[in-house]
Scaffold this motif. Structure first.
Motif, PDB file in Angstrom:
ATOM      1  N   PRO A 154       0.795  -1.279  -0.128  1.00  0.00           N
ATOM      2  CA  PRO A 154       0.057   0.122  -0.073  1.00  0.00           C
ATOM      3  C   PRO A 154       0.879   1.360   0.055  1.00  0.00           C
ATOM      4  O   PRO A 154       0.483   2.330  -0.641  1.00  0.00           O
ATOM      5  CB  PRO A 154      -1.047  -0.231   1.332  1.00  0.00           C
ATOM      6  N   VAL A 157       3.056   3.347  -3.905  1.00  0.00           N
ATOM      7  CA  VAL A 157       2.893   4.545  -4.567  1.00  0.00           C
ATOM      8  C   VAL A 157       3.355   5.803  -4.027  1.00  0.00           C
ATOM      9  O   VAL A 157       4.196   6.590  -4.653  1.00  0.00           O
ATOM     10  CB  VAL A 157       1.523   4.603  -4.882  1.00  0.00           C
ATOM     11  N   THR A 168       1.666   8.486  -9.447  1.00  0.00           N
ATOM     12  CA  THR A 168       0.380   8.574  -8.553  1.00  0.00           C
ATOM     13  C   THR A 168      -0.661   8.548  -9.480  1.00  0.00           C
ATOM     14  O   THR A 168      -1.796   8.187  -9.357  1.00  0.00           O
ATOM     15  CB  THR A 168       0.117   9.788  -7.827  1.00  0.00           C
ATOM     16  N   THR A 171      -2.661   3.684 -13.162  1.00  0.00           N
ATOM     17  CA  THR A 171      -3.523   3.067 -12.667  1.00  0.00           C
ATOM     18  C   THR A 171      -3.112   1.428 -12.768  1.00  0.00           C
ATOM     19  O   THR A 171      -2.303   1.120 -13.726  1.00  0.00           O
ATOM     20  CB  THR A 171      -5.249   2.983 -13.098  1.00  0.00           C
ATOM     21  N   ARG A 189       2.171  -0.403 -13.471  1.00  0.00           N
ATOM     22  CA  ARG A 189       1.589  -0.410 -11.910  1.00  0.00           C
ATOM     23  C   ARG A 189       1.000  -1.857 -11.763  1.00  0.00           C
ATOM     24  O   ARG A 189      -0.283  -2.234 -12.366  1.00  0.00           O
ATOM     25  CB  ARG A 189       0.663   0.481 -11.970  1.00  0.00           C
ATOM     26  N   ASP A 196      -1.410  -3.182  -4.303  1.00  0.00           N
ATOM     27  CA  ASP A 196      -0.892  -2.209  -5.489  1.00  0.00           C
ATOM     28  C   ASP A 196       0.638  -2.272  -5.258  1.00  0.00           C
ATOM     29  O   ASP A 196       1.339  -2.603  -4.325  1.00  0.00           O
ATOM     30  CB  ASP A 196      -1.576  -0.868  -4.890  1.00  0.00           C
ATOM     31  N   ARG A 370      -5.963  -5.808  -3.871  1.00  0.00           N
ATOM     32  CA  ARG A 370      -6.038  -4.387  -3.614  1.00  0.00           C
ATOM     33  C   ARG A 370      -5.282  -3.540  -4.679  1.00  0.00           C
ATOM     34  O   ARG A 370      -4.638  -2.614  -4.378  1.00  0.00           O
ATOM     35  CB  ARG A 370      -5.469  -4.007  -2.114  1.00  0.00           C
ATOM     36  N   TYR A 371      -5.670  -3.769  -6.105  1.00  0.00           N
ATOM     37  CA  TYR A 371      -5.016  -3.150  -6.958  1.00  0.00           C
ATOM     38  C   TYR A 371      -5.638  -1.777  -7.216  1.00  0.00           C
ATOM     39  O   TYR A 371      -6.798  -1.401  -6.521  1.00  0.00           O
ATOM     40  CB  TYR A 371      -5.179  -3.914  -8.313  1.00  0.00           C
ATOM     41  N   TYR A 372      -4.729  -0.803  -7.761  1.00  0.00           N
ATOM     42  CA  TYR A 372      -5.404   0.541  -7.869  1.00  0.00           C
ATOM     43  C   TYR A 372      -6.173   0.785  -9.238  1.00  0.00           C
ATOM     44  O   TYR A 372      -5.197   0.794 -10.228  1.00  0.00           O
ATOM     45  CB  TYR A 372      -4.172   1.551  -7.502  1.00  0.00           C
ATOM     46  N   ARG A 373      -6.997   0.888  -9.182  1.00  0.00           N
ATOM     47  CA  ARG A 373      -7.802   1.056 -10.438  1.00  0.00           C
ATOM     48  C   ARG A 373      -8.241   2.340 -10.849  1.00  0.00           C
ATOM     49  O   ARG A 373      -9.046   2.600 -11.796  1.00  0.00           O
ATOM     50  CB  ARG A 373      -9.144   0.082 -10.651  1.00  0.00           C
TER      51      ARG A 373
END
Lengths: 374, 127
Positions: A154, A157, A168, A171, A189, A196, A370-373
């Protein structure tokens, strides 16, 4: 294999300096754990950020106007319409529909594709590419030239943004070229932990300074292959050579999701990859066995190779990956099961040291991704 | 006799006042295994020397814990069911595995003493 013949990544000396316990892995001398230990390394990655040396993996660049079209003849994945700056999961199949390797494919733009393949398969993958599409595009192995670091968790990033604030805006599965510490790197990413994070391809000569700089951040710990395995298992991600191989098709491996719509039997560019007929037939008529998630109902870890039996003691499958999930707080496994037993919550047993350990067929991932989409 | 004895399989033994013997794995062994996540303790029964009485599972692999001498297991450390990490945290104390009654009480003293075990570790490290 004796240690003298093992290959070393550009971070080898750093691993030794950090006190890593080294083991042979895919022909490389690799860190399985650091003094922190597998359990704490795993938890640290889920809580903060972990830095993994995955330089043993094979990086390959394909070039030329026909590169995407050519690569499509080897994978059941839409490469032609892969947007510039995106990455996609793929697999090389053989004529029987079996999986030769799994890989990531990124579109760099300018008719360039960037591939990351498994360490143990990289020489055969390169030969496979040369044999089948060598006359259609440029094939450039970057095995010695580039290192690969994964920064996962987490806080990844926040940490990487200190070197390149633009990360940042990325995605999940986006891919770009970035300058990190003045060096051109490929950054995606993505990762292999369910968290993430980023994978960073860096010229070999600059890998150690980048790794040291990332490790100097308070959130970051070096993480070994032991925790990499427990993290990916909790995330339900396959390990080539264990959870799939040349004897398993994408359908049997429960990887239908990775076969692009455009390449399916009813797609715009249906088939045209090795084993397509077999795979389409299996998709229609079903398969006799399938990869599923398995949760042991006792504390006993159930390991790769353990036989799985039904209530009568008849062998109905085997475990392909298994161990202990530190975030799950218990044992977990994946296995191939006779299709009659693959429904969720079906109860079966694994044989461990002659005793039956009850297992329940379970959904994956075991721990939420918990991927950052964006 | 309260001084420790050892086996080549990296188990420690401590003779208790009542004639029983407590068994665990050494600090060297727990370090080599890594984080312990599960211990399958022995049954309360007789085992022959060398029998796999117990199994210790670490994050990496399963390893057998062997009966150091012929004898009967009298008690197991049930704390390890809920807290297997005691094997890492206190291998020579709270992380003990089981207590047994040796068939031949004199056999314990014939196992490796601390000096002999330390030499074994040193030899392993140099191998």
């Amino acid at each position: 294999m004796s240690t003298e013949t093992l290959l070393k990544t550009p971070l080898h000396a750093l691993h030794l300096e950090l006190g890593a316990r080294m083991v042979p892995f895919a022909g490389y001398d690799m860190p399985v754990q650091y003094p922190l230990g597998v359990m704490k390394e795993h938890q640290h990655t889920r809580d903060q950020a972990g830095l993994f040396d995955v330089s043993h993996m094979g990086q390959i660049r394909l070039t030329g106007a026909n590169a995407a079209k050519a690569l499509e003849t080897l994978v059941p994945v839409d490469i032609i319409d892969l947007p510039v700056g995106m990455q996609r999961y793929a697999m090389f199949t053989n004529d029987q529909g079996g999986i030769l390797d799994d890989l990531m494919v990124a579109n760099l733009g300018n008719d360039e594709l960037f591939l990351v393949v498994n360490a143990a398969c990289k020489d055969q993958d390169l030969a496979h590419l040369h044999q089948h599409i060598g006359d259609q595009c440029g094939i450039e192995p970057l095995f010695e030239e580039r290192a690969l670091l994964a920064l996962q968790g987490p806080a990844a990033v926040k940490v990487l943004a200190r070197l390149a604030p633009e990360v940042t805006r990325m995605t999940f599965m986006q891919f770009t070229t970035l300058r990190l510490l003045g060096v051109d790197c490929y950054v995606s990413r993505s990762g292999y932990t369910g968290e993430d994070g980023f994978e960073i391809s860096v010229p070999a000569a600059n890998a150690e300074s980048l790794a040291r700089s990332l490790l100097a951040e308070t959130e970051v710990q070096a993480i070994g292959l032991g925790a990499r395995d427990s993290l990916r298992l909790e995330a339900g991600l396959c390990l080539y050579g264990h959870d799939m191989n040349t004897d398993t098709t994408p359908i049997e491996a429960s990887l239908l999701w990775a076969i692009s719509k455009a390449r399916r039997a009813d797609g715009a560019r249906a088939g045209g990859f090795p084993g397509a007929d077999k795979i389409f037939t299996q998709q229609q008529t079903g398969v006799s066995r399938k990869r599923v998630g398995l949760l042991p109902q006792e504390r006993t870890p159930v390991r790769e190779g353990a036989e799985i039996v039904d209530a009568d003691g008849t062998v109905i499958g085997s475990v392909c990956s298994g161990g202990f999930g530190p975030s799950l707080g218990g044992p977990l496994a994946m296995g191939y099961l006779d299709s009659a037993f693959i429904a969720l919550d079906t109860e079966v047993s694994a044989l461990v040291r002659g005793k039956k350990v009850p297992l329940r067929v379970s959904k994956m991932p075991f721990v939420p991704q918990r991927y950052y989409r964006g | 006799m309260s001084e420790l004895r050892f086996t080549e399989d990296h188990e420690w033994l401590r003779a208790e006042a009542d004639g029983s013997v407590t068994v665990g794995i050494t600090a060297f062994a727990q370090n080599a295994l890594g984080d312990v996540v599960f211990v399958q303790l022995p049954e309360l029964q007789a085992y022959a020397k060398g029998a796999e009485a117990s199994t210790v599972e670490s994050v990496k692999a399963a390893s057998g814990v062997y009966m150091p001498l012929d004898g009967e297991v009298l008690e197991v450390n049930e704390k390890l069911d809920g807290s297997p990490e005691l094997v890492n945290e206190d291998p020579m104390g709270e992380g003990w595995f089981f207590r047994f009654k040796p068939a031949d009480a004199a056999a314990v003293a014939k196992l490796l003493d601390q000096d002999a075990y330390d030499r074994l570790i040193k030899a392993n490290a140099e191998a």
